[in-house]
Structure formats: C-alpha cells, structure tokens
Design a protein around this motif. Structure first.
Motif: not given
Length: 321
Positions: A247-262
């Motif tokens: 669950g923590i890794i999935m949460a990090a994946f979600v945050i990374g998905s938004f961060a990659v376009s910044a």
C-alpha cells in the motif's frame, strides 16, 4: 513577450526548476547524509534494477502494439518497429520540451508511415484518456489501502488529484466542442482548419470504432501493470525498503505519477516526491531518497537508451522515405 522567448521559457523553466530542486535537496543535507545516500544507491541490488528495466521496456513495447488498434479503423497499418520508435522518441523529446512528445510522435508516424498528422494525434489523445482512467483506478486502490495516511500527505502538500482529472477531461471536452464548431462552420477563417479538425475528430473517435476492444483494454491493463511492477521491484533493491507494505509503495507510485510531469522528465521533482512520501510513511530518509533516485534513473535510462537508438534507426530503417 515574443513567441520565441515564450517557447524558450517553457523549455528552460521546468528544467531549471528540476536542477534547483536537486541542488536544494542535496544542499540541505549534511555531508554524512549525502554519503549515506550515495552508498545506498551504489549498494542497491543490480539484478532487481535489471528486472525493473525489462518491465519498463515491455510496457513501451505494449504501448506501441496497442496503438495499432486505434489506427486500423482508419485504414492504417504502420509497422510495429516504427510505432515503437515513434513512442520512444516521443518520451525522449519530453526530456527536452515538456509535452512535445505527443506532437513528435504523430509527426514521426506521418513522416515514415504516411498517417496524416491530425489523425495520428487524435488517436494519441484517445490513448491518454484511456491511460488516465487506469490511473484513476490505481489512485482509488491506493486510497483504499492507505486512505488516511495518503489523504493526510496530499493535504500537507496541497495536492488534489481530482483537479488534474477535471482539468484534463474538461480540456478534452472543450477541444471536441471546438473541433465540431470548426468542422461545421462556413466562416472563411475556419476553412483552412476544417480538414485538421475533421482528422483530429476521426482519430479521437477511432477508439469507439475498434474491432478488438478487449485486446486494447488488455494491453492498457498490461502497460500499467508493468509500470507498477517496474516501480514496485525497486523496493527489493534496498534492504531498508524490502519489507515496505504494498500500500505504501502504491501511494509512492501515485505521487510519482503526478510529479513526473512537473519538470522535464521529472528531473529533481520525481525523486524528491517519491522519497518524501516514503519518509512520511516511516522509511529511513537515505533509503527513501535512494529509492526515488534509483526508480527515476531506471525509467530515464530506458527512455534514453531506446529513444536515442530510435532517433538513429528511424531514418536508417526507413531510408526509402
């Protein structure tokens, strides 16, 4: 402000932001913390990094293969090799000019496979809608697994994923309405844009005309499964993150998905965002930051390798055109 200056700023501001964030992140840490971070990266299990590399490569191959299901209803059957290289040069282009890759991808297919730019670009928009729906599903699963913690983190960072979805789907809706207005208009200035609008709409509607919809859906699920697994196996590289709950890794994946376009390719932002949420969930700082950097570096290397080779081999393998 001139158009040329605006274009330059769009390229360099995200890049400079990424460089600044790297400098800021390293600058605020002590020499001992930087050394510990570097040691964690160097001591990471290279075999799991290789597995992550392979999984990422498979996702890109599947994306190129999936593209044919959108192109076939319009009568186009470009080679898989050209579709794959078009996808990879698009990812590589985004490192230089954010969001330019989608345009270059359509241009590449137009150049080497005679697929009209507007139709190819329309299929890419449809792809993005499908991908965003899967990302919404992943976010939903992540919220179920780590509801309170993830919502707290998002609130602390002033991040609201719903805004992104509303903005994206709102823009797609506005684009469709505008294209229909242009296509039907008899106003003289719109006459030159009619063919462009018609082609874009045809490309976007191709997702509704597919004969093999289940194959498209399965490829979409496979692509995102590879994305998640590519990210997930990085935790096995480091002893401090090996036992981190899914669950923590999935949460990090979600945050990374938004961060990659910044920024350009997520440089600076992605490692900090991923490391930050892992620290928030109790992972040791040096290991959390190492996880972010290893994950970003692996994804980036896939793009640099295949994107660079694609730039070289596209004209070589299509020398007749």
């Amino acid at each position: 402000m001139s158009r040329s200056l605006t274009k330059i700023l769009k390229i360099f501001i995200p890049l400079l932001l990424g460089i600044f964030l790297i400098w800021y992140s390293l600058g605020r840490s002590t020499p001992a913390e930087r050394e510990q971070l570097w040691e964690s990266i160097l001591q990471a299990n290279k075999w799991w990094i290789l597995v992550s590399f392979i999984l990422g490569s498979l996702s890109h191959i599947s994306r190129a293969y999936r593209w044919k299901y959108l192109l076939e209803p319009m009568g186009y059957k470009p080679l898989l090799s050209n579709r794959f290289m078009a996808v990879m040069v698009a990812y590589l282009a985004n490192f230089g000019i954010p969001r330019s890759g989608e345009v270059l991808r359509a241009v590449t297919l137009s150049t080497y496979e005679d697929v009209p730019f507007e139709k190819g670009f329309g299929t890419i928009i449809s792809e993005r809608v499908a991908d965003l729906l899967i990302l919404m599903l992943i976010i939903g699963i992540s919220l179920l697994l780590q509801t309170e913690e993830l919502l707290t983190y998002l609130a602390d960072q002033n991040i609201n994923p719903l805004y992104t979805f509303f903005i994206f789907f709102g823009l797609v809706g506005i684009i469709i309405v505008c294209l229909n207005i242009i296509r039907r208009s008899t106003w003289a200035p719109f006459k030159k844009l009619k063919n462009l609008a018609k082609g874009l709409l045809e490309g976007m509607k191709s997702i509704l005309k597919m004969k093999r919809k289940w194959a498209f859906i399965l490829h979409t699920l496979f692509i995102w499964t590879m994305y998640v697994l590519m990210f997930y196996v990085i935790k096995l590289c480091l002893p401090e993150t090996a036992d981190t709950p899914a669950g923590i890794i999935m949460a990090a994946f979600v945050i990374g998905s938004f961060a990659v376009s910044a920024t350009n390719g997520g440089i600076g932002v992605y490692p900090l965002a991923v490391g930050g949420i892992l620290i928030f969930f109790g992972v040791e700082a040096h290991a959390a930051e190492a996880f972010g950097w290893i994950s970003w570096a692996t994804q980036t290397f896939v793009v640099l390798l295949f994107g660079g080779l694609s730039f070289i081999f596209l004209p070589v393998l299509n020398n007749r055109k």
